[in-house]
Scaffold this active site. Structure first.
Site, mmCIF file in Angstrom:
data_model
loop_
_atom_site.group_PDB
_atom_site.id
_atom_site.type_symbol
_atom_site.label_atom_id
_atom_site.label_comp_id
_atom_site.label_asym_id
_atom_site.label_seq_id
_atom_site.Cartn_x
_atom_site.Cartn_y
_atom_site.Cartn_z
ATOM 1 C CG ASP A 1 -5.007 13.972 5.696
ATOM 2 O OD1 ASP A 1 -4.659 14.452 4.602
ATOM 3 O OD2 ASP A 1 -4.356 14.153 6.741
ATOM 4 C CE1 TYR B 1 -3.788 -0.129 -3.502
ATOM 5 C CE2 TYR B 1 -5.051 -2.009 -4.279
ATOM 6 C CZ TYR B 1 -4.940 -0.886 -3.485
ATOM 7 O OH TYR B 1 -5.980 -0.528 -2.673
ATOM 8 C CG ASP C 1 -9.143 0.198 -3.352
ATOM 9 O OD1 ASP C 1 -10.361 0.117 -3.545
ATOM 10 O OD2 ASP C 1 -8.454 -0.749 -2.940
#
Ligand code: NAI
Length: 348
Positions: free
Chosen positions: A215, A135, A239
């Site tokens: 994952d 980000y 996020d």
């Protein structure tokens, strides 16, 4: 906390946002003003626009007066702001988080009463690093057809967010922290994040510490969210996992958040501007209302926070005025009327 003008009078910067932002922030202002009247607390809201609307009005996506207002008040309540996809201006959210070093994104995930869920009794806390990772927005075209996007992970940023997570866990008697990573692939960046978390964990022997790959974590969360307590994540993973976890409790209409730094705090929901339902009296203001409850606790107004939470929960328990996203048929305004009535001790 030096944002008071005097005890129990609060100046709050208000960014209504766009899409459903004005509806949900208007709802929260109404509820907090009503709760404040009953509790002897006064809010002086300082409204500012941001994003495309601000650019039209002021020629700046974030007007300087908005920065100054947050600097002065140190507390802001923020509705969602639309970010253009694949071009256009940089995210207002990311810009504000970086500008005020709001390094900790705190997102509790708890069920509300009266709502059926595939996972009742979830009690998870997401601690997301809020200023680094992908980000930072450092992207460029190396040659046509090849783009480089930098992911920045620093020892300072990783240590600071790990300390935040462990301190929160220690103060709130939480038992376990999982650091979530992809250090098997991103050996240096996620490796550094993990090394910092391990180092900080040594100072908190009473809190169990474990590491899961991102994952696998997504699968584990959906299989059995109860195995987790507090999740410590880099920016992008945090996020994504926040939206996933919002689904455990009934969706994005419910999940609150706080962006916290050493100097300032901006309270906002996990969800975005929901253009698909904007302006239709369909938005659920619960997520922003629960964010404002976090704000009240941050301001030291725990009693008032409990009152608003109690009124909110009574409306959910009764189920008569729930919005469509959680299986009801009430509009935003009818829901707000019900919360205000519950606050005032009347029928909702
Ligand atoms: P979104 O969170 O706005 O919407 C996703 C889905 O959830 C939609 O179907 C929407 O109707 C529903 N939803 C969201 N909030 C709701 C609420 N309060 N009540 C009922 N239903 C609700 O995500 P999307 O569509 O990916 O993003 C839209 C815009 O919002 C984008 O421009 C994005 O960049 C921006 N955004 C802004 C954020 C912020 O200001 N903090 C955070 C996330 C996205």
């Amino acid at each position: 906390m030096s944002h008071n003008v005097s005890p129990r009078n609060y100046n709050i910067t208000l960014i209504a946002g766009d899409g459903i932002g004005p509806e949900v922030s208007g709802a929260v202002v109404r509820i907090l003003n009503a709760a404040g009247d009953a509790a002897g607390v006064k809010f002086a809201w300082e409204p500012y626009s941001a994003g495309a609307a601000a650019f039209e009005k002021h020629g700046a996506y974030i007007p300087p007066e908005l920065y100054q207002s947050i600097e002065r008040n140190r507390v802001a309540l923020k509705g969602p702001v639309t970010t253009p996809v694949g071009g256009g201006f940089s995210s207002i959210n990311v810009t504000l988080r970086k500008r005020f070093e709001l390094y900790a994104n705190f997102r509790p995930i708890r069920n509300l009463p009266g709502l059926e869920s595939r996972y009742p009794g979830v009690d998870l806390v997401i601690v997301r690093e809020n200023t680094e990772g992908e980000y930072v927005g450092l992207e460029h075209e190396v040659v046509p057809g090849v783009v480089e996007s930098l992911k920045i992970i620093t020892e300072k940023g990783s240590t600071r967010i790990a300390k935040f997570a462990f301190e929160y866990a220690a103060r709130n008697r939480r038992a376990k922290i999982h650091a979530i990573h992809k250090a098997n692939i991103m050996k240096m960046s996620d490796g550094l994040f993990l090394r910092c978390a391990r180092e900080v964990a040594k100072g908190y022997p009473q809190i169990a510490y474990a590491e899961h790959i991102i994952d696998n974590t997504c699968m584990q969360l959906v299989m059995n969210p109860y195995q987790y307590d507090t999740l410590l994540l880099e920016n992008l993973y945090g996020d994504i996992v926040s939206d996933l976890c919002a689904a455990f409790i009934g969706g994005l209409g419910l999940a609150p958040g706080a962006n916290l730094g050493a100097e300032c705090a901006i309270f906002e929901a996990v969800h975005g501007s929901a253009p698909d339902i904007a302006g239709k009296d369909l938005a659920n203001p619960t997520a922003l209302l629960q964010s404002s409850i976090l704000m009240l606790r941050h301001l030291g107004e725990a009693g008032m926070a409990d009152q608003v939470q109690g009124a909110l929960e009574s409306v959910y328990r009764e189920r008569r005025f729930l919005t469509r996203d959680v299986g009801g048929s009430a509009g935003t305004s009818a829901f707000v009327d019900a919360v205000v009535a519950a606050l005032e001790g009347g029928e909702c």
